[in-house]
Design a protein around this motif. Structure first.
Motif, PDB file in Angstrom:
ATOM      1  N   THR A 143       0.833  -1.194   0.000  1.00  0.00           N
ATOM      2  CA  THR A 143       0.000   0.000   0.000  1.00  0.00           C
ATOM      3  C   THR A 143       0.868   1.244   0.000  1.00  0.00           C
ATOM      4  O   THR A 143       2.028   1.214   0.420  1.00  0.00           O
ATOM      5  N   HIS A 144       0.313   2.342  -0.460  1.00  0.00           N
ATOM      6  CA  HIS A 144       1.007   3.628  -0.369  1.00  0.00           C
ATOM      7  C   HIS A 144       0.778   4.248   1.001  1.00  0.00           C
ATOM      8  O   HIS A 144       1.641   4.951   1.520  1.00  0.00           O
ATOM      9  N   ALA A 145      -0.400   3.995   1.603  1.00  0.00           N
ATOM     10  CA  ALA A 145      -0.678   4.487   2.956  1.00  0.00           C
ATOM     11  C   ALA A 145      -1.674   3.556   3.620  1.00  0.00           C
ATOM     12  O   ALA A 145      -2.650   3.120   3.001  1.00  0.00           O
ATOM     13  N   SER A 146      -1.437   3.271   4.894  1.00  0.00           N
ATOM     14  CA  SER A 146      -2.325   2.404   5.662  1.00  0.00           C
ATOM     15  C   SER A 146      -3.694   3.047   5.828  1.00  0.00           C
ATOM     16  O   SER A 146      -3.794   4.224   6.184  1.00  0.00           O
ATOM     17  N   ALA A 173      -2.887   2.455  -4.207  1.00  0.00           N
ATOM     18  CA  ALA A 173      -2.988   3.890  -3.921  1.00  0.00           C
ATOM     19  C   ALA A 173      -4.391   4.288  -3.478  1.00  0.00           C
ATOM     20  O   ALA A 173      -4.802   5.438  -3.661  1.00  0.00           O
ATOM     21  N   SER A 174      -5.111   3.370  -2.850  1.00  0.00           N
ATOM     22  CA  SER A 174      -6.494   3.642  -2.469  1.00  0.00           C
ATOM     23  C   SER A 174      -6.631   4.873  -1.581  1.00  0.00           C
ATOM     24  O   SER A 174      -7.594   5.632  -1.695  1.00  0.00           O
ATOM     25  N   GLN A 175      -5.675   5.080  -0.661  1.00  0.00           N
ATOM     26  CA  GLN A 175      -5.781   6.175   0.300  1.00  0.00           C
ATOM     27  C   GLN A 175      -4.993   7.420  -0.105  1.00  0.00           C
ATOM     28  O   GLN A 175      -5.014   8.408   0.629  1.00  0.00           O
ATOM     29  N   THR A 176      -4.339   7.384  -1.245  1.00  0.00           N
ATOM     30  CA  THR A 176      -3.469   8.516  -1.604  1.00  0.00           C
ATOM     31  C   THR A 176      -3.783   9.127  -2.966  1.00  0.00           C
ATOM     32  O   THR A 176      -3.476  10.306  -3.177  1.00  0.00           O
ATOM     33  N   ALA A 177      -4.372   8.378  -3.874  1.00  0.00           N
ATOM     34  CA  ALA A 177      -4.671   8.916  -5.204  1.00  0.00           C
ATOM     35  C   ALA A 177      -5.625  10.104  -5.076  1.00  0.00           C
ATOM     36  O   ALA A 177      -6.651  10.023  -4.414  1.00  0.00           O
ATOM     37  N   GLY A 178      -5.246  11.213  -5.683  1.00  0.00           N
ATOM     38  CA  GLY A 178      -6.052  12.417  -5.610  1.00  0.00           C
ATOM     39  C   GLY A 178      -5.612  13.371  -4.518  1.00  0.00           C
ATOM     40  O   GLY A 178      -6.086  14.506  -4.461  1.00  0.00           O
ATOM     41  N   VAL A 179      -4.712  12.910  -3.646  1.00  0.00           N
ATOM     42  CA  VAL A 179      -4.221  13.757  -2.546  1.00  0.00           C
ATOM     43  C   VAL A 179      -2.704  13.954  -2.671  1.00  0.00           C
ATOM     44  O   VAL A 179      -2.201  15.064  -2.533  1.00  0.00           O
ATOM     45  N   TRP A 180      -1.985  12.880  -2.917  1.00  0.00           N
ATOM     46  CA  TRP A 180      -0.535  12.946  -3.102  1.00  0.00           C
ATOM     47  C   TRP A 180      -0.195  12.815  -4.579  1.00  0.00           C
ATOM     48  O   TRP A 180      -0.822  12.031  -5.301  1.00  0.00           O
TER      49      TRP A 180
END
Length: 378
Positions: A143-146, A173-180
């Motif tokens: 994952t890119h972020a927990s 990238a479920s938790q980061t796409a669109g933010v990072w």
């Protein structure tokens, strides 16, 4: 209602997303199925969204963007289509079940799986990751972020390790796409899996994956494609190779509008606001007696998530009280992250997850801090 469950799905979307979906209902036919005006309109919208996503992730071509229903579908396509018996795969305890369960299925069929642990703050060791590589290793999947702690894995470091040893690198990238900002070229990601309904601010039922040129994934599905009809096998050209059947054109129209809004607003602006709200909450609750917070908050390179418990109360009991008494929506329980909970010692209690969006306000954060303080005092 104060909605603080954005790591599950963002509730509030830009107005342009709703408008794009409604407009698509009025004019969109089936992309790639004929040359009528509705069919061509659908093709233009879907290709336009591919272009936007390729730009967002710095992909080499829009043809390397595949549409799916969500990250889970993307990860299943990637993991089941890349690995065969005898392959060795490295992953981490930070992973969501959408990574773990497909990998367990690969393991049952003869692949070997190594799962890296983490420290007390929920961080992995990159030295241990590289030390786990052996001759049979095929890929690193992480994952890119927990989705539980918000801790980020440095995918540029993972990508460098993978490249050094000639391995594939699959990132969630479920938790980061669109933010990072995720640059698949610079980070060395070979397959990037993402969903549309979280940080990308798109409709549910949208998602996708980036697949690097030269990486071949066996299709999970086969069927109608609108091209090469008389071929008994599904077409091999991308992105059709990994897309079978009618796409969610209406949802993709909304996703395209969302990506345009993200790029116009600026990822850095969005990210800094989310992190400011998160740290406002964290600073307000971290020293409350009886409150325990999980994760590493020593850096701003993280997702806007705070998971906590109040003494030994069940997380569902706390979340219900927040909802019923204060109108605050959170997510309790195990968060589809069983190994992370086991590592943190919260397997039985679970945790209450607060996750923040660009659309939350400072007043909402202060109300949430007050609610946690009152519940802890009681």
């Amino acid at each position: 209602m104060i909605y603080l469950d954005n790591a599950a799905t963002t509730l509030q979307k830009p107005d342009c997303v709703r408008e794009a979906v409604l407009a698509a209902f009025d004019r969109m036919g089936n992309a790639g199925r004929g040359a009528s005006a509705p069919a061509l309109d659908a093709s233009r919208v879907i290709y336009g969204t591919r272009e936007k996503l390729a730009g967002l992730f710095h992909a080499e071509s829009p043809s390397r963007i595949v549409f799916t229903a969500n990250s889970t579908e993307s990860l299943n396509i990637a993991l089941k289509g890349l690995f065969v018996p005898g392959d060795h795969i490295i992953t981490t305890v930070l992973e969501h079940n959408s990574v773990l369960r497909p990998l367990y299925e690969c393991q049952e069929k003869g692949a070997e799986l190594t799962i890296l642990g983490c420290d007390e703050a929920g961080n992995i060791s990159y030295e241990e990751l590289e030390g786990a590589i052996k001759e049979e290793t095929k890929a690193i999947v992480c994952t890119h972020a927990s989705n539980l702690t918000g801790n980020r894995i440095e995918i540029d470091r993972v990508g460098a390790i993978a490249k050094k040893h000639g391995l594939l690198f699959v990132a969630d990238a479920s938790q980061t796409a669109g933010v990072w900002d995720i640059d698949v070229q610079k980070t060395g990601v070979d397959v990037l899996c993402f969903t549309g309904h979280k940080g990308l601010l798109g409709p549910q039922g949208t998602g996708g994956m980036y697949v690097r040129t030269g990486v071949r994934i066996r299709p999970l599905l086969s069927g109608g494609s609108g091209v090469d009809t008389y071929n008994s096998r599904h077409p091999s050209q991308m992105p059709t190779a990994l897309e079978a059947g009618t796409l969610n054109g209406h949802g993709i129209a909304g996703l395209g509008a969302a990506v345009s809004w993200l790029q116009e607003t600026g990822l850095e602006r969005i990210r800094e606001r989310e992190l400011a709200l998160m740290f406002r909450f964290y600073d307000g609750i971290s020293d409350i007696p009886g409150v325990r917070v999980y994760g590493d908050f020593s850096t701003r390179r993280r997702a806007a998530i705070v998971a906590l418990n109040i003494r030994d109360y069940d997380s569902s009991e706390v979340s219900d009280a927040l909802n019923m008494e204060y109108g605050i929506v959170t997510r309790p329980g195990a968060h589809c992250a069983p190994l992370m909970h086991r590592a943190l010692g919260t397997e039985t209690q679970g945790a209450v997850r607060f996750s923040f969006s660009y659309y939350n306000t400072e007043e909402e954060i202060d109300a949430a801090v007050h609610a946690v303080e009152e519940l802890a005092r009681r």
